[in-house]
Design a protein around this motif. Structure first.
Motif, PDB file in Angstrom:
ATOM      1  N   PRO A 194       0.817  -1.225   0.000  1.00 44.53           N
ATOM      2  CA  PRO A 194       0.000   0.000   0.000  1.00 44.53           C
ATOM      3  C   PRO A 194       0.848   1.271   0.000  1.00 44.53           C
ATOM      4  O   PRO A 194       0.513   2.257  -0.684  1.00 44.53           O
ATOM      5  N   ALA A 195       1.947   1.258   0.749  1.00 43.15           N
ATOM      6  CA  ALA A 195       2.824   2.426   0.777  1.00 43.15           C
ATOM      7  C   ALA A 195       3.553   2.586  -0.553  1.00 43.15           C
ATOM      8  O   ALA A 195       3.768   3.720  -1.020  1.00 43.15           O
ATOM      9  N   LEU A 196       3.927   1.482  -1.175  1.00 45.12           N
ATOM     10  CA  LEU A 196       4.617   1.571  -2.459  1.00 45.12           C
ATOM     11  C   LEU A 196       3.701   2.188  -3.517  1.00 45.12           C
ATOM     12  O   LEU A 196       4.139   2.987  -4.361  1.00 45.12           O
ATOM     13  N   ARG A 197       2.415   1.844  -3.464  1.00 52.36           N
ATOM     14  CA  ARG A 197       1.468   2.470  -4.401  1.00 52.36           C
ATOM     15  C   ARG A 197       1.341   3.965  -4.125  1.00 52.36           C
ATOM     16  O   ARG A 197       1.217   4.776  -5.060  1.00 52.36           O
ATOM     17  N   ALA A 198       1.359   4.346  -2.847  1.00 50.44           N
ATOM     18  CA  ALA A 198       1.310   5.768  -2.513  1.00 50.44           C
ATOM     19  C   ALA A 198       2.565   6.482  -2.998  1.00 50.44           C
ATOM     20  O   ALA A 198       2.500   7.609  -3.515  1.00 50.44           O
ATOM     21  N   LEU A 199       3.714   5.844  -2.862  1.00 52.09           N
ATOM     22  CA  LEU A 199       4.961   6.436  -3.326  1.00 52.09           C
ATOM     23  C   LEU A 199       4.993   6.554  -4.847  1.00 52.09           C
ATOM     24  O   LEU A 199       5.606   7.476  -5.398  1.00 52.09           O
ATOM     25  N   ALA A 200       4.321   5.634  -5.515  1.00 52.67           N
ATOM     26  CA  ALA A 200       4.257   5.714  -6.981  1.00 52.67           C
ATOM     27  C   ALA A 200       3.550   6.984  -7.420  1.00 52.67           C
ATOM     28  O   ALA A 200       3.904   7.587  -8.449  1.00 52.67           O
ATOM     29  N   ALA A 201       2.554   7.430  -6.654  1.00 56.56           N
ATOM     30  CA  ALA A 201       1.834   8.653  -6.991  1.00 56.56           C
ATOM     31  C   ALA A 201       2.740   9.871  -6.937  1.00 56.56           C
ATOM     32  O   ALA A 201       2.485  10.885  -7.598  1.00 56.56           O
ATOM     33  N   ALA A 202       3.815   9.785  -6.144  1.00 62.37           N
ATOM     34  CA  ALA A 202       4.773  10.892  -6.051  1.00 62.37           C
ATOM     35  C   ALA A 202       5.926  10.734  -7.037  1.00 62.37           C
ATOM     36  O   ALA A 202       6.806  11.593  -7.105  1.00 62.37           O
ATOM     37  N   GLY A 203       5.927   9.631  -7.780  1.00 58.40           N
ATOM     38  CA  GLY A 203       6.931   9.456  -8.824  1.00 58.40           C
ATOM     39  C   GLY A 203       8.259   8.892  -8.362  1.00 58.40           C
ATOM     40  O   GLY A 203       9.266   9.050  -9.074  1.00 58.40           O
ATOM     41  N   ALA A 239       8.528   5.504  -6.860  1.00 60.19           N
ATOM     42  CA  ALA A 239       8.478   4.056  -6.619  1.00 60.19           C
ATOM     43  C   ALA A 239       9.421   3.280  -7.534  1.00 60.19           C
ATOM     44  O   ALA A 239      10.058   2.312  -7.101  1.00 60.19           O
ATOM     45  N   ASP A 240       9.539   3.686  -8.793  1.00 62.10           N
ATOM     46  CA  ASP A 240      10.383   2.938  -9.723  1.00 62.10           C
ATOM     47  C   ASP A 240      11.843   2.950  -9.288  1.00 62.10           C
ATOM     48  O   ASP A 240      12.526   1.921  -9.336  1.00 62.10           O
ATOM     49  N   GLU A 241      12.334   4.110  -8.859  1.00 58.24           N
ATOM     50  CA  GLU A 241      13.729   4.166  -8.425  1.00 58.24           C
ATOM     51  C   GLU A 241      13.929   3.368  -7.143  1.00 58.24           C
ATOM     52  O   GLU A 241      14.953   2.708  -6.973  1.00 58.24           O
ATOM     53  N   LEU A 242      12.959   3.401  -6.236  1.00 60.32           N
ATOM     54  CA  LEU A 242      13.060   2.587  -5.025  1.00 60.32           C
ATOM     55  C   LEU A 242      13.155   1.112  -5.379  1.00 60.32           C
ATOM     56  O   LEU A 242      13.951   0.375  -4.789  1.00 60.32           O
ATOM     57  N   ARG A 243      12.340   0.677  -6.322  1.00 55.00           N
ATOM     58  CA  ARG A 243      12.395  -0.732  -6.737  1.00 55.00           C
ATOM     59  C   ARG A 243      13.763  -1.073  -7.322  1.00 55.00           C
ATOM     60  O   ARG A 243      14.301  -2.155  -7.074  1.00 55.00           O
ATOM     61  N   ARG A 244      14.322  -0.165  -8.122  1.00 56.55           N
ATOM     62  CA  ARG A 244      15.637  -0.418  -8.723  1.00 56.55           C
ATOM     63  C   ARG A 244      16.730  -0.528  -7.668  1.00 56.55           C
ATOM     64  O   ARG A 244      17.690  -1.272  -7.843  1.00 56.55           O
ATOM     65  N   ARG A 245      16.570   0.196  -6.567  1.00 49.87           N
ATOM     66  CA  ARG A 245      17.615   0.244  -5.545  1.00 49.87           C
ATOM     67  C   ARG A 245      17.382  -0.768  -4.419  1.00 49.87           C
ATOM     68  O   ARG A 245      18.205  -0.850  -3.507  1.00 49.87           O
ATOM     69  N   GLY A 246      16.288  -1.510  -4.488  1.00 49.10           N
ATOM     70  CA  GLY A 246      15.925  -2.393  -3.387  1.00 49.10           C
ATOM     71  C   GLY A 246      15.926  -3.865  -3.753  1.00 49.10           C
ATOM     72  O   GLY A 246      16.321  -4.262  -4.846  1.00 49.10           O
ATOM     73  N   VAL A 247      15.482  -4.684  -2.800  1.00 48.52           N
ATOM     74  CA  VAL A 247      15.338  -6.130  -2.979  1.00 48.52           C
ATOM     75  C   VAL A 247      13.871  -6.480  -2.804  1.00 48.52           C
ATOM     76  O   VAL A 247      13.227  -6.046  -1.836  1.00 48.52           O
ATOM     77  N   LEU A 248      13.330  -7.273  -3.712  1.00 47.81           N
ATOM     78  CA  LEU A 248      11.936  -7.686  -3.649  1.00 47.81           C
ATOM     79  C   LEU A 248      11.838  -8.990  -2.859  1.00 47.81           C
ATOM     80  O   LEU A 248      12.310 -10.040  -3.322  1.00 47.81           O
TER      81      LEU A 248
END
Length: 378
Positions: free
Chosen positions: A48-57, A59-68
């Motif tokens: 839910p927080a990741l979807r909220a962060l996507a609205a601020a533009g 989320a994609d960079e967070l995904r690139r820098r993180g581990v799923l």
């Protein structure tokens, strides 16, 4: 006069300011730290927080820098207890994203500075605030010089010991728990890949989470507060309970904490609004606190925009914000309480049947889905 002063330049304050600036408001963020922290601290970002962060533009960079993290595994005494797969979750975010807080803050701060330069004011300490009825006054100090800032609203994102909350006369009594932890980040020499692992042991739980750059976070429950944690003692505890050796010379962070929670009596008072830990301090076990703060901001930003830009009467919306977010924080506190209870020491004669029940429940399809949703705040 500014539209909004956000107090606190952590992940929740930066995200709040980014949303408000994107809606066209004049916002400043006051942060007393002259430089961004380098501590990994909070690491889990839930769907839910990741979807909220996507609205601020961001989320994609967070995904690139993180581990799923797609699976959570429970073990005990060297045996497999059960696996919770997040593939059963609705939507496309069927994972928990692990990103060190320092990286999260870097991404949010860089986006804020790129799109709205000058919004974040570092090295500015807030001395006091005063609600003057038609505006809020914030007395600040920077490099020995005092100044007074005016704003229509002030948003407190200044943490669990919020001075803004105190100035507004909002009560938030702490509740303490008999749970203490030591945690550290080490090179990942396990074969667990991108899985999170919970070791349910008689001496207390050990939690293990993958991090970027080949690191792994270890969290160990201990019997009493540890003032000066050492890498060697933490490594010894991990080996004693799990049989896994971590290399002390690869440690990049170590800290200790005991657990408390607090829930502010009010989230809104006059021209002051609370978000994040200023509104609700939650046990770090379960990783809900930072996520709750982002969801506070996502709910709050449109209300502030409607009030300050469109001149709408938003009193009813603020009342709903307070009611809804307090309820979500109370639910998160109950989940954290259950998570901590699961990790407390238990005699072997009770641990084995308890784990057998847990394993059977996890293998049940309906229960499995509920557990996956509970662990990801859905």
């Amino acid at each position: 006069m500014h539209d909004v002063i956000v107090v606190g330049g952590g992940p929740v304050g930066l995200y709040t300011a980014l949303l408000l600036r994107q809606s066209g408001l004049d916002v400043v963020v006051l942060e007393r730290r002259p430089e961004r922290g380098s501590h990994s601290r909070a690491i889990g970002i839930h769907p839910p927080a990741l979807r909220a962060l996507a609205a601020a533009g961001v989320a994609d960079e967070l995904r690139r820098r993180g581990v799923l993290i797609r699976d959570g595994i429970a073990r005990s005494g060297g045996r497999h207890v059960g696996t919770v797969s997040f593939s059963v979750l609705p939507g496309t975010e069927q994972y928990v994203l692990a990103v060190p807080q320092a990286v999260t803050e870097e991404i949010l701060e860089r986006r804020l500075e790129r799109d709205f330069p000058g919004t974040l004011l570092r090295g500015v300490a807030l001395l006091t605030t005063h609600d003057a009825g038609d505006r809020v006054l914030a007395v600040t100090r920077s490099q020995g010089e005092d100044a007074v800032l005016d704003a229509k609203l002030i948003v407190a994102a200044d943490g669990a010991r919020s001075s803004v909350r105190d100035d507004a006369g909002i009560s938030a009594r702490p509740r303490r728990y008999p749970d203490c932890y030591v945690m550290g980040d080490f090179r990942d020499d396990t074969d667990d890949g991108d899985d999170a692992v919970l070791y349910l042991e008689t001496g207390g739980i050990v939690e293990s989470f993958p991090l970027p750059d080949g690191l792994r976070r270890w969290v160990v429950r201990v019997g009493s507060p540890v003032e000066h944690p050492t890498v060697e003692k933490l490594a010894a505890l991990i080996r004693e309970r799990t049989g896994i050796g971590v290399a002390p010379d690869t440690n990049s962070m170590i800290s200790a904490f005991d657990v408390r929670s607090r829930l502010a009596k009010r989230f809104v008072a006059g021209r002051t609004v609370l978000v994040g830990d200023a509104a609700h301090e939650i046990s770090p076990i379960g990783g809900q606190g930072m996520n709750l703060g982002w969801l506070d901001a996502a709910r709050l930003a449109p209300i502030i925009g409607a009030s300050l830009q469109d001149g709408k009467d938003v009193a009813a919306h603020l009342a709903r914000y307070e009611k809804e977010r307090r309820a979500q924080a109370a639910l998160a506190r109950r989940k954290a309480h259950l998570n901590m209870a699961l990790g407390r020491p238990l005699p072997a004669v009770l641990m084995r049947p308890r784990n057998a029940v847990l394993g059977a429940l996890i293998r049940n399809g309906a229960v499995h889905g509920g557990v996956a949703r509970a662990f990801t705040m859905q």
